[in-house]
Design a protein around this motif. Sequence first.
Motif, PDB file in Angstrom:
ATOM      1  N   GLU A  42    -108.368 -13.594  26.886  1.00 26.36           N
ATOM      2  CA  GLU A  42    -109.222 -12.930  27.872  1.00 26.36           C
ATOM      3  C   GLU A  42    -108.652 -13.130  29.273  1.00 26.36           C
ATOM      4  OE1 GLU A  42    -113.537 -13.263  27.769  1.00 26.36           O
ATOM      5  OE2 GLU A  42    -113.383 -13.878  25.667  1.00 26.36           O
ATOM      6  N   ALA A  43    -108.808 -12.112  30.100  1.00 25.47           N
ATOM      7  CA  ALA A  43    -108.295 -12.156  31.477  1.00 25.47           C
ATOM      8  C   ALA A  43    -109.222 -13.002  32.360  1.00 25.47           C
ATOM      9  CB  ALA A  43    -108.205 -10.729  32.022  1.00 25.47           C
ATOM     10  N   GLU A  62    -117.592 -33.829  25.029  1.00 23.44           N
ATOM     11  CA  GLU A  62    -117.110 -33.165  23.815  1.00 23.44           C
ATOM     12  C   GLU A  62    -116.914 -31.691  24.099  1.00 23.44           C
ATOM     13  OE1 GLU A  62    -118.569 -34.185  19.977  1.00 23.44           O
ATOM     14  OE2 GLU A  62    -119.350 -36.098  20.693  1.00 23.44           O
ATOM     15  N   TYR A  63    -115.999 -31.080  23.326  1.00 23.35           N
ATOM     16  CA  TYR A  63    -115.625 -29.684  23.568  1.00 23.35           C
ATOM     17  C   TYR A  63    -115.578 -28.932  22.261  1.00 23.35           C
ATOM     18  CZ  TYR A  63    -112.828 -25.716  25.282  1.00 23.35           C
ATOM     19  OH  TYR A  63    -112.376 -24.468  25.624  1.00 23.35           O
ATOM     20  N   CYS A  64    -116.106 -27.723  22.300  1.00 23.04           N
ATOM     21  CA  CYS A  64    -116.044 -26.824  21.148  1.00 23.04           C
ATOM     22  C   CYS A  64    -115.581 -25.464  21.640  1.00 23.04           C
ATOM     23  CB  CYS A  64    -117.423 -26.712  20.493  1.00 23.04           C
ATOM     24  SG  CYS A  64    -117.492 -25.509  19.145  1.00 23.04           S
ATOM     25  N   HIS A  65    -114.477 -24.977  21.092  1.00 20.23           N
ATOM     26  CA  HIS A  65    -114.004 -23.632  21.419  1.00 20.23           C
ATOM     27  C   HIS A  65    -114.244 -22.752  20.196  1.00 20.23           C
ATOM     28  CE1 HIS A  65    -110.616 -20.578  22.047  1.00 20.23           C
ATOM     29  NE2 HIS A  65    -111.636 -20.238  22.813  1.00 20.23           N
ATOM     30  N   LEU A  66    -115.159 -21.816  20.335  1.00 25.16           N
ATOM     31  CA  LEU A  66    -115.491 -20.879  19.266  1.00 25.16           C
ATOM     32  C   LEU A  66    -115.300 -19.475  19.830  1.00 25.16           C
ATOM     33  CD1 LEU A  66    -116.663 -20.505  16.395  1.00 25.16           C
ATOM     34  CD2 LEU A  66    -118.925 -20.458  17.451  1.00 25.16           C
ATOM     35  N   PRO A  67    -114.090 -18.914  19.681  1.00 20.52           N
ATOM     36  CA  PRO A  67    -113.807 -17.614  20.293  1.00 20.52           C
ATOM     37  C   PRO A  67    -114.671 -16.498  19.692  1.00 20.52           C
ATOM     38  CG  PRO A  67    -111.843 -18.508  19.203  1.00 20.52           C
ATOM     39  CD  PRO A  67    -112.961 -19.454  18.949  1.00 20.52           C
ATOM     40  N   VAL A  68    -115.299 -15.737  20.584  1.00 19.23           N
ATOM     41  CA  VAL A  68    -116.158 -14.634  20.164  1.00 19.23           C
ATOM     42  C   VAL A  68    -115.748 -13.388  20.944  1.00 19.23           C
ATOM     43  CG1 VAL A  68    -118.511 -13.736  20.089  1.00 19.23           C
ATOM     44  CG2 VAL A  68    -118.104 -16.177  19.698  1.00 19.23           C
ATOM     45  N   ALA A  69    -115.139 -12.445  20.259  1.00 17.57           N
ATOM     46  CA  ALA A  69    -114.835 -11.151  20.869  1.00 17.57           C
ATOM     47  C   ALA A  69    -116.081 -10.281  20.718  1.00 17.57           C
ATOM     48  CB  ALA A  69    -113.630 -10.509  20.186  1.00 17.57           C
ATOM     49  N   VAL A  92    -125.834 -29.595  26.538  1.00 15.16           N
ATOM     50  CA  VAL A  92    -124.641 -28.786  26.281  1.00 15.16           C
ATOM     51  C   VAL A  92    -124.629 -27.607  27.246  1.00 15.16           C
ATOM     52  CG1 VAL A  92    -123.480 -27.309  24.577  1.00 15.16           C
ATOM     53  CG2 VAL A  92    -124.689 -29.359  23.816  1.00 15.16           C
ATOM     54  N   LEU A  93    -123.468 -27.333  27.816  1.00 15.74           N
ATOM     55  CA  LEU A  93    -123.260 -26.112  28.588  1.00 15.74           C
ATOM     56  C   LEU A  93    -122.484 -25.140  27.710  1.00 15.74           C
ATOM     57  CD1 LEU A  93    -123.390 -24.659  31.471  1.00 15.74           C
ATOM     58  CD2 LEU A  93    -120.944 -25.158  31.465  1.00 15.74           C
ATOM     59  N   VAL A  94    -123.000 -23.921  27.561  1.00 15.17           N
ATOM     60  CA  VAL A  94    -122.327 -22.867  26.795  1.00 15.17           C
ATOM     61  C   VAL A  94    -121.879 -21.814  27.793  1.00 15.17           C
ATOM     62  CG1 VAL A  94    -122.543 -21.207  24.911  1.00 15.17           C
ATOM     63  CG2 VAL A  94    -123.886 -23.327  24.858  1.00 15.17           C
ATOM     64  N   HIS A  95    -120.623 -21.343  27.661  1.00 15.72           N
ATOM     65  CA  HIS A  95    -120.146 -20.316  28.588  1.00 15.72           C
ATOM     66  C   HIS A  95    -119.247 -19.307  27.897  1.00 15.72           C
ATOM     67  CE1 HIS A  95    -115.840 -21.205  29.277  1.00 15.72           C
ATOM     68  NE2 HIS A  95    -116.165 -22.470  29.071  1.00 15.72           N
ATOM     69  N   CYS A  96    -119.132 -18.157  28.563  1.00 18.66           N
ATOM     70  CA  CYS A  96    -118.166 -17.115  28.198  1.00 18.66           C
ATOM     71  C   CYS A  96    -117.681 -16.538  29.528  1.00 18.66           C
ATOM     72  CB  CYS A  96    -118.810 -16.079  27.274  1.00 18.66           C
ATOM     73  SG  CYS A  96    -120.249 -15.248  27.964  1.00 18.66           S
TER      74      CYS A  96
END
Length: 166
Positions: A42-43, A62-69, A92-96
């Motif tokens: 992603e740009a 802690e970190y979780c990377h769950l790529p969601v297109a 938890v902070l969730v971001h995109c």
Amino acid sequence: MTQIKILNGRFAVSTAPPSEGDLRALAEDGYKAVVNLRCQDEADQPLAPDREGEVVASLGLEYCHLPVAGGTISDELVDEFRASVEALPKPVLVHCASGKRAGAFTIMHLASQQGMSGDATLQKAADMGFVCDEPALENFVRNYVDRAQDLCTQNRSQPAYEKTIR
């Protein structure tokens, strides 16, 4: 810090991806985990997902990377998100990129836990300032939460011995 919408004492959603300084501020504010829903390619990312994970870990979070297109949202992906965030320490902070995916996933999780209907979930999201201008995402959220409520209702109506056999 980028704008954060606090949903409850356990979950918050950022309307933009955090910078290194934002991540430091999150740690200072007592956050315990960060979930990144952005895809690697992603740009306009202040930090690539791998680098963000390194920074988060260096801060003791802690970190979780769950790529969601956007076009790949599925029940299975939401279920994976829900299992992942339940296993993380809170808050938890969730971001995109804009908060749409992060808000939708987090609200689906919370609404499913609370037994809300799909329409009530969308109204609650709107009341919290989440704007869904994508009919496909809106329909997915409504249908996912309604299915989760139906499953919850079915499970409550089954005798305990039937639940353990399945």
